[in-house]
Design a protein around this motif. Structure first.
Motif, PDB file in Angstrom:
ATOM      1  N   VAL A  93      50.145 -19.057 -36.720  1.00  0.00           N
ATOM      2  CA  VAL A  93      50.570 -19.234 -35.339  1.00  0.00           C
ATOM      3  C   VAL A  93      50.240 -20.663 -34.939  1.00  0.00           C
ATOM      4  CG1 VAL A  93      50.297 -18.414 -32.984  1.00  0.00           C
ATOM      5  CG2 VAL A  93      50.136 -16.800 -34.874  1.00  0.00           C
ATOM      6  N   GLY A 113      51.953 -20.978 -29.792  1.00  0.00           N
ATOM      7  CA  GLY A 113      51.939 -19.520 -29.865  1.00  0.00           C
ATOM      8  C   GLY A 113      53.092 -18.945 -30.665  1.00  0.00           C
ATOM      9  N   LYS A 114      53.862 -19.807 -31.323  1.00  0.00           N
ATOM     10  CA  LYS A 114      54.985 -19.333 -32.143  1.00  0.00           C
ATOM     11  C   LYS A 114      54.485 -18.966 -33.532  1.00  0.00           C
ATOM     12  CE  LYS A 114      58.478 -22.056 -29.795  1.00  0.00           C
ATOM     13  NZ  LYS A 114      59.450 -23.136 -29.929  1.00  0.00           N
ATOM     14  N   SER A 115      54.985 -17.860 -34.011  1.00  0.00           N
ATOM     15  CA  SER A 115      54.606 -17.357 -35.328  1.00  0.00           C
ATOM     16  C   SER A 115      55.535 -17.952 -36.388  1.00  0.00           C
ATOM     17  CB  SER A 115      54.711 -15.833 -35.328  1.00  0.00           C
ATOM     18  OG  SER A 115      54.402 -15.335 -36.588  1.00  0.00           O
TER      19      SER A 115
END
Length: 193
Positions: A92, A96-98
């Motif tokens: 991550v 906050g992007k996976s």
């Protein structure tokens, strides 16, 4: 004289090919190979024999899920890297992007592989066969109305299926779309026939 030299060279090349094959088929990481199959097979055996050994569903469920979890961790973090030179993980970023990361070991400048063919076969056979067995168990539990066992079987399918998906993506390449690859492969097979 030249015919004898050629025969000697060809025999020597054949001997080196045999020794090369024996080196490739040797298992270099026997402990990793053992545990790659141990947790998978143990979970399946416990599932099959659980009702014969004990009447406690909770004890069986916990044992099977612990074995599946140990298998997931061992395959994802240890045996994949040692046996076939592949690994995958999810990270991550700061926003906050996976992001899923799929990696394959780079080939050495000499072109030699660090994993053997025997280890590769063991790895892929275990990785593909066991999720298929859990899918069969899922249909069996569903059609026999064993709803309580269905949760355990779904955990087996999910954990082992996730490892299978991750390693297939590593092997195929992270930038390629699996659906488009399958479609192009089937298209090529259709055109050949």
């Amino acid at each position: 004289d030249s015919i004898e030299d050629i025969e000697d060279v060809s025999l020597f090349d054949a001997d080196s090919d045999i020794s090369r094959r024996s080196k490739k088929s040797k298992i270099r990481h026997p402990v990793a190979s053992f545990f790659h199959l141990f947790f998978r097979v143990s979970a399946i055996v416990v599932y099959l024999l659980c009702e014969l050994l004990t009447s406690s569903f909770i004890a069986c469920m916990v044992t099977i899920i612990l074995l599946l979890s140990c298998d997931f961790w061992a395959v994802k973090n240890v045996t994949g890297r040692l046996m076939v030179g592949l690994r995958w993980w999810n990270q991550v970023d700061d926003d906050g992007k996976s992001h899923w990361v799929f990696e394959a070991r780079k080939v050495s400048p000499q072109g030699s592989k660090t994993s053997s063919e025997a280890e590769s076969r063991i790895f892929w056979l275990g990785l593909i066969t066991c999720p298929m067995i859990w899918v069969i168990f899922a249909f069996s539990a569903l059609f026999s109305f064993k709803v309580k066992w269905l949760a355990v079987v779904v955990m087996g399918v999910v954990l082992q299926g996730a490892n299978l998906y991750g390693y297939v993506r590593c092997k195929v390449g992270s930038r390629k779309n699996l659906t488009s690859m399958a479609t192009s492969y089937l298209g090529r097979q259709f055109l050949r026939q």
